[in-house]
Design an enzyme around this catalytic site. Structure first.
Site, mmCIF file in Angstrom:
data_model
loop_
_atom_site.group_PDB
_atom_site.id
_atom_site.type_symbol
_atom_site.label_atom_id
_atom_site.label_comp_id
_atom_site.label_asym_id
_atom_site.label_seq_id
_atom_site.Cartn_x
_atom_site.Cartn_y
_atom_site.Cartn_z
ATOM 1 N N GLY A 16 0.771 -1.236 0.000
ATOM 2 C CA GLY A 16 0.000 0.000 0.000
ATOM 3 C C GLY A 16 0.800 1.283 0.000
ATOM 4 N N SER A 17 2.050 1.251 -0.472
ATOM 5 C CA SER A 17 2.835 2.491 -0.481
ATOM 6 C C SER A 17 2.236 3.511 -1.449
ATOM 7 C CB SER A 17 4.304 2.216 -0.799
ATOM 8 O OG SER A 17 4.435 1.600 -2.061
ATOM 9 N N ASN A 18 1.755 3.072 -2.595
ATOM 10 C CA ASN A 18 1.090 3.997 -3.516
ATOM 11 C C ASN A 18 -0.188 4.546 -2.893
ATOM 12 O OD1 ASN A 18 2.292 4.639 -6.078
ATOM 13 N ND2 ASN A 18 2.199 2.468 -6.570
ATOM 14 N N ASN A 66 -5.752 2.257 -13.264
ATOM 15 C CA ASN A 66 -4.721 1.395 -12.693
ATOM 16 C C ASN A 66 -3.356 1.988 -13.009
ATOM 17 O OD1 ASN A 66 -3.605 -1.071 -11.555
ATOM 18 N ND2 ASN A 66 -3.124 -1.695 -13.641
ATOM 19 N N HIS A 112 0.558 0.690 -13.769
ATOM 20 C CA HIS A 112 1.335 -0.495 -14.116
ATOM 21 C C HIS A 112 2.819 -0.123 -14.111
ATOM 22 C CE1 HIS A 112 1.942 -4.451 -15.812
ATOM 23 N NE2 HIS A 112 2.829 -3.910 -16.637
ATOM 24 N N ASP A 123 -4.351 -4.907 -18.254
ATOM 25 C CA ASP A 123 -3.401 -3.911 -18.780
ATOM 26 C C ASP A 123 -3.654 -3.504 -20.227
ATOM 27 O OD1 ASP A 123 -2.075 -4.052 -16.304
ATOM 28 O OD2 ASP A 123 -0.871 -5.747 -16.983
ATOM 29 N N GLU A 152 6.311 6.415 -9.559
ATOM 30 C CA GLU A 152 4.934 6.276 -9.062
ATOM 31 C C GLU A 152 4.624 7.338 -8.011
ATOM 32 O OE1 GLU A 152 4.406 1.431 -9.572
ATOM 33 O OE2 GLU A 152 5.166 2.234 -7.682
#
Length: 187
Positions: A12-14, A101, A103, A144, A173
């Site tokens: 969950g860092s993003n 999303n 990627h 994707d 990111e």
């Protein structure tokens, strides 16, 4: 205030970066974190920001349980940030052009089933790529393959391990994902 819902399966860092950005900026608010993993670190991260978490299983994702929870929240954007399950078509259809999303590669390369996290970075290293990057895209019924929203690249010719590549991708990111979300919310 525009509402964001996050889906994550692990660390969950993003997700934390997104929650921190919107807590500070006031450009939107994260109203829920959904996870399919009751042991995911993203749950702890959400608690830090007092964001409600929803833990579900594959059946609840497939039936109307998760969809009903989302409809109650009425998000303006659903953000998959390290979510590893295939996102169901009935939810995509209920929120057209509102599911995105991130990627960890420059799609269409290194995408598809099983291509996530270190699997991607190892494949990029194996092919001796000189650059890689991130892709933010809309989610459709295929892994994707949704329409691209944003890409950023980074040179990796000096990287000798997949972990070094992962670090460079993580930095991209952290820098870009919240900004892309803001742009989408602002229309």
């Amino acid at each position: 205030m525009k509402k964001i819902v996050l889906f994550a399966s692990g660390n969950g860092s993003n997700a934390e970066n997104i929650m921190a950005h919107f807590e500070k900026s006031g450009q939107g608010t994260v109203v829920g974190v959904f996870t399919n993993n009751s042991h995911a670190k993203v749950i702890e991260r959400a608690k830090k920001f007092q964001v409600p978490t929803y833990v579900f299983n594959k059946t609840e994702l497939s039936d109307d349980t998760v969809l009903n929870n989302l409809q109650e929240l009425q998000p303006d954007l659903i953000v998959l940030a390290g979510f590893l399950l295939k996102f169901p078509v009935h939810i995509i259809n209920a929120f057209p052009n509102k599911v995105i999303n991130i990627h960890p590669a420059l799609l269409p390369n290194y995408g598809g089933k099983g291509m996530y996290g270190m699997n991607v970075h190892n494949a990029v290293l194996e092919k001796k790529e000189k650059e890689t990057g991130i892709t933010v895209h809309y989610v459709n019924e295929h892994f994707d393959e949704g329409e691209f929203i944003f890409q950023a690249n980074v040179a990796i010719e000096n990287c000798t391990t997949a972990e070094e590549i992962a670090q460079k991708i993580h930095e991209l990111e952290m820098e870009h994902f919240p900004k892309v979300i803001v742009r989408l919310l602002e229309g």
